[in-house]
Design a protein around this motif. Sequence first.
Motif, PDB file in Angstrom:
ATOM      1  N   ALA A 306      83.185  90.386   6.415  1.00 17.19           N
ATOM      2  CA  ALA A 306      83.518  91.607   6.734  1.00 17.19           C
ATOM      3  C   ALA A 306      84.667  92.178   6.727  1.00 17.19           C
ATOM      4  O   ALA A 306      85.124  93.098   6.335  1.00 17.19           O
ATOM      5  N   GLN A 307      85.645  90.781   7.072  1.00 18.51           N
ATOM      6  CA  GLN A 307      87.184  91.166   7.249  1.00 18.51           C
ATOM      7  C   GLN A 307      87.391  91.466   6.004  1.00 18.51           C
ATOM      8  O   GLN A 307      88.788  92.076   5.921  1.00 18.51           O
ATOM      9  N   ASP A 308      86.999  91.343   4.726  1.00 14.19           N
ATOM     10  CA  ASP A 308      87.474  91.637   3.411  1.00 14.19           C
ATOM     11  C   ASP A 308      87.193  92.981   2.813  1.00 14.19           C
ATOM     12  O   ASP A 308      87.523  93.586   1.907  1.00 14.19           O
ATOM     13  N   ILE A 309      86.639  93.816   3.807  1.00 17.86           N
ATOM     14  CA  ILE A 309      85.948  95.019   3.633  1.00 17.86           C
ATOM     15  C   ILE A 309      87.208  96.147   3.304  1.00 17.86           C
ATOM     16  O   ILE A 309      87.205  96.640   2.259  1.00 17.86           O
ATOM     17  N   PRO A 310      88.149  96.058   3.978  1.00 17.93           N
ATOM     18  CA  PRO A 310      89.421  96.924   3.653  1.00 17.93           C
ATOM     19  C   PRO A 310      89.992  96.644   2.664  1.00 17.93           C
ATOM     20  O   PRO A 310      90.373  97.536   1.792  1.00 17.93           O
ATOM     21  N   LEU A 311      90.111  95.378   1.925  1.00 19.05           N
ATOM     22  CA  LEU A 311      90.717  95.209   0.816  1.00 19.05           C
ATOM     23  C   LEU A 311      89.902  95.411  -0.402  1.00 19.05           C
ATOM     24  O   LEU A 311      90.380  96.011  -1.552  1.00 19.05           O
ATOM     25  N   GLN A 325      89.025 108.850 -12.274  1.00 19.85           N
ATOM     26  CA  GLN A 325      88.184 109.539 -11.534  1.00 19.85           C
ATOM     27  C   GLN A 325      88.808 109.741 -10.230  1.00 19.85           C
ATOM     28  O   GLN A 325      89.649 108.952  -9.975  1.00 19.85           O
ATOM     29  N   ASN A 326      88.173 110.821  -9.434  1.00 20.19           N
ATOM     30  CA  ASN A 326      88.860 111.043  -8.259  1.00 20.19           C
ATOM     31  C   ASN A 326      88.553 109.644  -7.312  1.00 20.19           C
ATOM     32  O   ASN A 326      87.381 109.219  -7.383  1.00 20.19           O
ATOM     33  N   SER A 327      89.546 109.416  -6.340  1.00 19.53           N
ATOM     34  CA  SER A 327      89.361 108.437  -5.617  1.00 19.53           C
ATOM     35  C   SER A 327      89.547 108.946  -3.922  1.00 19.53           C
ATOM     36  O   SER A 327      89.558 110.331  -4.095  1.00 19.53           O
ATOM     37  N   VAL A 328      89.292 108.047  -3.086  1.00 26.22           N
ATOM     38  CA  VAL A 328      89.386 108.401  -1.818  1.00 26.22           C
ATOM     39  C   VAL A 328      89.997 107.267  -0.991  1.00 26.22           C
ATOM     40  O   VAL A 328      90.315 106.399  -1.393  1.00 26.22           O
ATOM     41  N   ARG A 329      90.428 107.871   0.465  1.00 24.39           N
ATOM     42  CA  ARG A 329      91.289 106.748   1.133  1.00 24.39           C
ATOM     43  C   ARG A 329      90.304 106.715   2.511  1.00 24.39           C
ATOM     44  O   ARG A 329      89.537 107.575   2.840  1.00 24.39           O
ATOM     45  N   PHE A 330      90.651 105.646   3.364  1.00 23.78           N
ATOM     46  CA  PHE A 330      89.812 105.412   4.192  1.00 23.78           C
ATOM     47  C   PHE A 330      90.694 105.273   5.390  1.00 23.78           C
ATOM     48  O   PHE A 330      91.715 104.689   5.639  1.00 23.78           O
ATOM     49  N   THR A 331      90.181 106.044   6.873  1.00 22.80           N
ATOM     50  CA  THR A 331      90.824 105.635   7.992  1.00 22.80           C
ATOM     51  C   THR A 331      90.700 104.359   8.508  1.00 22.80           C
ATOM     52  O   THR A 331      89.660 103.880   7.986  1.00 22.80           O
ATOM     53  N   GLN A 332      91.309 103.871   9.489  1.00 21.62           N
ATOM     54  CA  GLN A 332      91.154 102.644  10.244  1.00 21.62           C
ATOM     55  C   GLN A 332      89.548 102.792  11.158  1.00 21.62           C
ATOM     56  O   GLN A 332      88.946 101.686  10.744  1.00 21.62           O
ATOM     57  N   GLU A 333      89.131 103.870  11.415  1.00 19.50           N
ATOM     58  CA  GLU A 333      88.343 104.109  12.294  1.00 19.50           C
ATOM     59  C   GLU A 333      86.871 103.696  11.412  1.00 19.50           C
ATOM     60  O   GLU A 333      86.006 103.257  11.497  1.00 19.50           O
ATOM     61  N   ALA A 334      87.027 104.524  10.192  1.00 21.43           N
ATOM     62  CA  ALA A 334      85.944 104.365   9.179  1.00 21.43           C
ATOM     63  C   ALA A 334      85.737 102.824   8.460  1.00 21.43           C
ATOM     64  O   ALA A 334      84.566 102.469   8.473  1.00 21.43           O
ATOM     65  N   MET A 335      87.043 102.338   8.501  1.00 25.28           N
ATOM     66  CA  MET A 335      86.867 100.750   7.906  1.00 25.28           C
ATOM     67  C   MET A 335      86.221 100.046   9.223  1.00 25.28           C
ATOM     68  O   MET A 335      85.425  98.925   8.814  1.00 25.28           O
ATOM     69  N   ARG A 336      86.645 100.191  10.057  1.00 28.33           N
ATOM     70  CA  ARG A 336      86.080  99.326  11.352  1.00 28.33           C
ATOM     71  C   ARG A 336      84.523  99.582  11.409  1.00 28.33           C
ATOM     72  O   ARG A 336      83.651  98.809  11.523  1.00 28.33           O
ATOM     73  N   ASP A 367      87.097 109.716   7.018  1.00 30.67           N
ATOM     74  CA  ASP A 367      86.956 109.294   8.332  1.00 30.67           C
ATOM     75  C   ASP A 367      85.527 108.851   8.716  1.00 30.67           C
ATOM     76  O   ASP A 367      84.403 109.257   7.820  1.00 30.67           O
ATOM     77  N   ILE A 368      85.121 108.390   9.969  1.00 32.59           N
ATOM     78  CA  ILE A 368      83.818 107.979  10.119  1.00 32.59           C
ATOM     79  C   ILE A 368      82.902 109.194  10.236  1.00 32.59           C
ATOM     80  O   ILE A 368      81.415 108.915   9.944  1.00 32.59           O
ATOM     81  N   GLU A 369      83.296 110.294  10.220  1.00 31.29           N
ATOM     82  CA  GLU A 369      82.212 111.476  10.365  1.00 31.29           C
ATOM     83  C   GLU A 369      81.662 111.829   9.060  1.00 31.29           C
ATOM     84  O   GLU A 369      80.936 112.542   8.799  1.00 31.29           O
ATOM     85  N   HIS A 370      82.660 111.422   7.797  1.00 31.26           N
ATOM     86  CA  HIS A 370      82.253 111.655   6.617  1.00 31.26           C
ATOM     87  C   HIS A 370      81.231 110.656   5.846  1.00 31.26           C
ATOM     88  O   HIS A 370      80.670 110.557   5.148  1.00 31.26           O
ATOM     89  N   LEU A 371      80.945 109.641   6.728  1.00 30.85           N
ATOM     90  CA  LEU A 371      80.059 108.343   6.261  1.00 30.85           C
ATOM     91  C   LEU A 371      78.762 108.700   6.429  1.00 30.85           C
ATOM     92  O   LEU A 371      78.356 109.628   7.625  1.00 30.85           O
TER      93      LEU A 371
END
Length: 491
Positions: A306-311, A325-336, A367-371
């Motif tokens: 699971a520690q590899d998920i941010p990468l 294609q359109n891309s996205v970024r993730f906040t720390q909370e979403a990755m957690r 962010d986590i709310e978008h997941l």
Amino acid sequence: MSDILIISDNQTRIDYLNTILTFLGENCRFCTYANAIEAFGKGDNWSAVLIDGETPELAEDIIEKFPETPFINVGFQLSGERSFKNLMGSLFEPITYPNLNELLQKSSDYYTANRPLDALVSGKTKLFRSLVGNSAGITEVRELIEQVAPVEANVLILGESGTGKEVIARNVHYMSKRQKGPFVPVNCGAIPGDLLESELFGHEKGAFTGAVSARKGRFEMAEGGTLFLDEIGDMPLQMQVKLLRVLQERIFERVGGTKTLQCDVRIIAATHRNLEGMIADGSFREDLFYRLNVFPIESPGLRERAQDIPLLLQELASRLEGSKQNSVRFTQEAMRSLMAHSWPGNVRELSNLVERLSILHPKQVIDIEHLPHKYQYDEDGQQQPLAAVKQDENAERDAINAMFKYAEANPVSTETHLPVAADTTLPNDGVNLKEYLSDLEISLIRQALDKQDWVVARAADQLGMRRTTLVEKMRKYEIARHKEVDDTTSI
């Protein structure tokens, strides 16, 4: 993987920018002007460089020296009329979230357009690009690939569906002496048993009904290269016998043919099944297993690393950008939250999720709310009811947006330092972030209502939210206008 670099001699500015970028899920590094050239000479790839414009001459000199790197000027207007194609724009204080996100996206597009894949990586690193991660399991896989690729040994890749077994096989092929030959994959579980023999060995004209012409099989197609037999555990016993003969004698005949053909093919097999258990119940041949299992490689499940998920998220987002294609970024909370998920579909499931989010929220910060709800977990790794997750996370997000909006409406001088909404020094005994953000949100809502004479629609516009959202928050926090008591009222 690429990071964001901050160049400044102002430690306050560095700390503030690092805080914001970390919240957005970015990996940040920083250096002073004195070490800037050295930072570019280490071979790192910067997807964006935030450069302090307080010393315009130095900033312009660095921007000019590295035309393939996207720069964002921070804090001050650059002197002169010179224009740089790699200068994405300027951020002036107070920094707002929409402006920062827009410039980061422009930088990402510029970085992708000017750094093709072959230029970003080379040699073995290029081949391992799909096997990103620092966990022990994936590190061991990369080491095993390096060891077995140069030799001709058969390889058996074991692991759950979706863990990237074909990716491992391709890496073995492209790092071997057969890299200039073909890589031919075939899924043994997707082809009916009565057709599998023809698919692997080919057939002659008239060999069976419908065989109107001769056809090469996968073994002939893979001559001089590698044949990847995926889901080998689904191969019928009758075909296992014929495959064993090819592995032992390196010869075969087409279906309906009598001519013996020589075979120069490296075999890489893969399965998610327990082959040793299948041997015990008689559904897989033991002699074939030992022929295939010369060099086994275990492909770890995503839950085990699971520690590899941010990468992996950065890698998957980079692929979307590379394919325009359109891309996205993730906040720390979403990755957690994503790291707390069990991932039964492994990397394939993660890849599908990123692509889905890029369609629903193109070029946005996730962010986590978008997941989707099943990927939303609290800090203890427990999945919460949808309503509770929405309420908590929307409160935090709206508080952050309100801070940006308030800072935009109440600018301060840029000659001192970047503004902050409150004292940002973390107490030694810590702080309850949710309570802190709630108190801040209540304060900003009251200020906006007071400034707009408690006209809710205008206050909502100033706070950058819908009127109905503000009404809900007023009800939640029990915010009401206190009416003055008429002292002359009779008792």
